[in-house]
Motif scaffolding. Structure first.
Motif, short mmCIF file in Angstrom:
data_model
loop_
_atom_site.label_atom_id
_atom_site.label_comp_id
_atom_site.label_asym_id
_atom_site.label_seq_id
_atom_site.Cartn_x
_atom_site.Cartn_y
_atom_site.Cartn_z
N GLY A 60 0.84 -1.20 0.00
CA GLY A 60 0.00 0.00 0.00
C GLY A 60 0.87 1.25 0.00
N LEU A 61 0.22 2.40 0.19
CA LEU A 61 0.92 3.69 0.09
C LEU A 61 0.72 4.51 1.37
CD1 LEU A 61 -0.20 4.48 -3.52
CD2 LEU A 61 2.19 4.49 -2.80
N PRO A 62 1.66 5.41 1.67
CA PRO A 62 1.49 6.29 2.84
C PRO A 62 0.49 7.41 2.55
CG PRO A 62 3.58 6.75 1.74
CD PRO A 62 2.97 5.60 1.01
N ALA A 118 -4.10 2.70 -2.27
CA ALA A 118 -4.56 3.76 -3.18
C ALA A 118 -4.14 3.48 -4.62
CB ALA A 118 -4.02 5.10 -2.72
N CYS A 119 -3.44 2.35 -4.83
CA CYS A 119 -3.00 2.01 -6.19
C CYS A 119 -3.68 0.72 -6.66
CB CYS A 119 -1.48 1.88 -6.24
SG CYS A 119 -0.80 2.05 -7.90
N GLY A 120 -4.63 0.24 -5.86
CA GLY A 120 -5.41 -0.93 -6.30
C GLY A 120 -4.70 -2.26 -6.16
N HIS A 121 -3.62 -2.33 -5.39
CA HIS A 121 -2.93 -3.61 -5.26
C HIS A 121 -3.79 -4.64 -4.52
CE1 HIS A 121 1.26 -1.56 -5.93
NE2 HIS A 121 0.36 -1.21 -6.82
N ASP A 122 -4.78 -4.14 -3.77
CA ASP A 122 -5.74 -5.06 -3.13
C ASP A 122 -6.61 -5.75 -4.19
OD1 ASP A 122 -6.80 -2.60 -3.74
OD2 ASP A 122 -7.77 -2.28 -1.80
N ALA A 175 6.89 -4.45 -2.30
CA ALA A 175 7.69 -3.25 -2.64
C ALA A 175 7.64 -2.81 -4.09
CB ALA A 175 9.15 -3.50 -2.22
N GLU A 176 6.45 -2.90 -4.70
CA GLU A 176 6.34 -2.38 -6.07
C GLU A 176 6.41 -0.86 -6.08
OE1 GLU A 176 5.07 -0.57 -9.53
OE2 GLU A 176 3.81 -0.48 -7.76
N GLU A 177 5.78 -0.25 -5.08
CA GLU A 177 5.70 1.21 -5.07
C GLU A 177 7.06 1.89 -4.90
OE1 GLU A 177 3.30 2.98 -5.90
OE2 GLU A 177 1.51 1.76 -5.69
N VAL A 178 8.03 1.15 -4.42
CA VAL A 178 9.37 1.72 -4.33
C VAL A 178 10.28 1.13 -5.41
CG1 VAL A 178 9.25 2.40 -1.91
CG2 VAL A 178 9.96 0.08 -2.47
N LEU A 222 -5.08 7.21 -9.52
CA LEU A 222 -4.35 6.28 -8.67
C LEU A 222 -3.51 7.11 -7.69
CD1 LEU A 222 -3.01 3.68 -11.27
CD2 LEU A 222 -4.89 3.38 -9.65
N HIS A 223 -3.30 6.59 -6.52
CA HIS A 223 -2.53 7.22 -5.44
C HIS A 223 -3.33 8.34 -4.75
CE1 HIS A 223 1.75 5.74 -6.74
NE2 HIS A 223 0.81 4.82 -6.89
N SER A 224 -4.55 8.60 -5.21
CA SER A 224 -5.37 9.62 -4.54
C SER A 224 -5.99 9.02 -3.28
CB SER A 224 -6.47 10.09 -5.50
OG SER A 224 -7.54 10.66 -4.77
#
Ligand SMILES: [Zn+2]
Ligand SMILES: [Zn+2]
Length: 465
Positions: free
Chosen positions: A125-127, A155-159, A190-193, A431-433
């Motif tokens: 997920g995202l902060p 917030a990026c739909g990884h769920d 760790a996809e977001e990083v 995305l990320h919102s």
């Protein structure tokens, strides 16, 4: 911590085939019946079976999605998420190994001869503090990597990706007569990083587990209504490089610039010159971006600082475009500093952790488009534009030189999308919102049907190979 979960199904797999058949017949009549019908099941029958299976189980998958949505974890901290996925995949009969590259997990199902296919879902997920107001919204707060409390949100739909992965894995595990080959299902951290794929490969993903012939993944798409899928053939996501440039000057009094060497002026010229890389050096037909996202210098109006720092994101598709940009940045920084008589050359640091571009194999893209049109309908498959965003999924196919495909899964409730597309309509969250709220039920229904159908197409039953 790394350990391997084995289930009763895996134990059975080591027994003689005859015993296996007898046990399956007695323990799993539904699966055994499916296997007995192997080879006779036409694609249309398989699709009908898949669709009715998805309809029957969709409520459970939506519940799982909501559970995952409520309990997100940040990149590199996906411990509980990975454990949850591992347990479910183990129950389905996969041989699950956890702790592959941090919290990565690999779930293996060998089902006779045939190709090996890697199916990837990302888990982080995202902060972001969620502001959707949904009853199952995340209220998770943790101390982030910078030592301050942050909200955490999918917030990026990884769920959605994880639920789609589990549901597709479940269908394939319970319908083994419909396919033949090896499935490598991975939960990637760790996809977001931009690090998870590299971490899993560095931990032996392709040495300790079967080497795939295809790599597949999907990503939710806020530009498409739920129920549709989108395909880009060829370059789909960009090479992403982060560059830090430090310009050295000589500080002094703002009223005596002739006694100093002003790095702010040098930085300003460099920012302008960098714009010419894309406009004047890169082939206009090639995509490229150079953005100076941060420029730091100085503390006060009458103090000339000692240095200035620029932070850039540099994006491209082709390797030669990437080289043109990175070489050009070094050259311009060096030459501009020289022409402004900086006391020493600039430092140009290109981050080692770059995300390589995603290339969707054109043949695989065409195959997928055909399958998706057949199972979801002609109107449900959109050809969409590539993005200059980054996705580390590209690493897998690139490393092995195998066909890979990251397709897009429409995520927005169709009426909301239609309203937003009208002139003056309300904008939809990206995305990320903190307000990103996919129509998970519709998206998952299409996603599970699309993903499973494509796997069945690529891993046909042994008789058909
Ligand atoms: Zn993201
Ligand atoms: Zn994402």
């Amino acid at each position: 911590m790394r350990h391997t979960l084995r289930t009763c199904h895996d134990g059975l797999a080591t027994l003689r085939p005859l015993l296996l058949v007898i046990l399956l017949l007695s323990l799993m009549p539904a699966v055994a019946h499916g296997q007995a019908a192997a080879g006779k099941v036409a694609a249309t029958d398989a699709t009908a079976e898949l669709k009715s299976w998805v309809k029957g189980s969709l409520g459970d998958w939506v519940s799982l999605y909501q559970e995952l949505h409520t309990s997100p974890e940040l990149s590199l901290h996906e411990k509980k998420t990975a454990a949850r996925l591992a347990a479910k995949l183990g129950e389905m009969g996969y041989e699950v190994t956890t702790g592959v590259g941090g919290h990565g997990l690999v779930a293996l199902m060998k089902n006779g001869s045939g190709p090996t296919l890697l199916l990837r879902g990302d888990m982080d997920g995202l902060p972001v503090v969620e502001q959707t107001g949904l009853p199952y919204r995340s209220q998770v707060k943790v101390i982030g990597d910078r030592g301050v409390e942050v909200g955490v949100m999918h917030a990026c739909g990884h769920d959605v990706h994880m639920t789609n992965l589990l549901a597709s894995a479940s269908f394939l595990a319970s319908h083994r007569a419909l396919w033949s080959g090896t499935l490598v299902v991975i939960g990637q951290p760790a996809e977001e990083v931009g690090r998870g794929a590299a971490m899993m490969m560095a931990d032996g993903l392709f040495k300790r587990f079967p080497r795939p012939d295809y790599a597949l993944a999907l990503h939710v798409e806020p530009g498409l209504p739920a129920g549709q899928v989108g395909i880009v053939s060829g370059w789909a996501a960009a090479n992403v490089d982060s560059v830090k440039i430090t310009i050295h000057g000589r500080g002094g009094h703002g009223a005596r610039p002739h006694q100093a060497n002003d790095p702010v002026v040098t930085a300003a010229h460099l920012v302008t010159a960098l714009q010419t890389l894309v406009s004047r050096r890169v082939d206009p037909q090639a995509a490229a971006v150079v953005t100076v996202g941060a420029l730091h210098a100085g503390t006060k109006n009458n103090v000339i600082p000692d240095s200035a720092e620029l932070l850039l994101t540099v994006r491209s598709y082709a390797d030669d475009t990437r080289a043109t940009l990175l070489d050009g940045i070094r050259q311009l920084a060096g030459d501009i500093c020289r022409s402004f008589q900086c006391p020493k050359p600039p430092e140009v640091e290109v981050s080692k952790e770059y995300t390589p571009a995603v290339y969707n194999d054109p043949e695989l893209s065409a195959t997928a488009a055909g399958v998706f049109r057949r199972v979801l309908g002609e109107d449900a498959v959109a050809e969409i534009a590539p993005t200059m965003g980054g996705e580390d999924f590209g690493r897998y196919a690139r490393r092995l030189k195998i066909p890979g495909l990251l397709f897009r899964l429409g995520a927005i409730e169709p009426k909301l999308m239609a309203r937003s597309k009208k002139k003056g309509g309300p904008p939809l969250p990206s995305l990320h919102s903190s307000r990103f709220a996919p129509d998970a039920r519709r998206a998952l229904e299409a996603g599970i049907v699309a993903t499973s159908s494509l796997v069945l197409q690529l891993l046909p039953p042994a008789q058909a190979q």
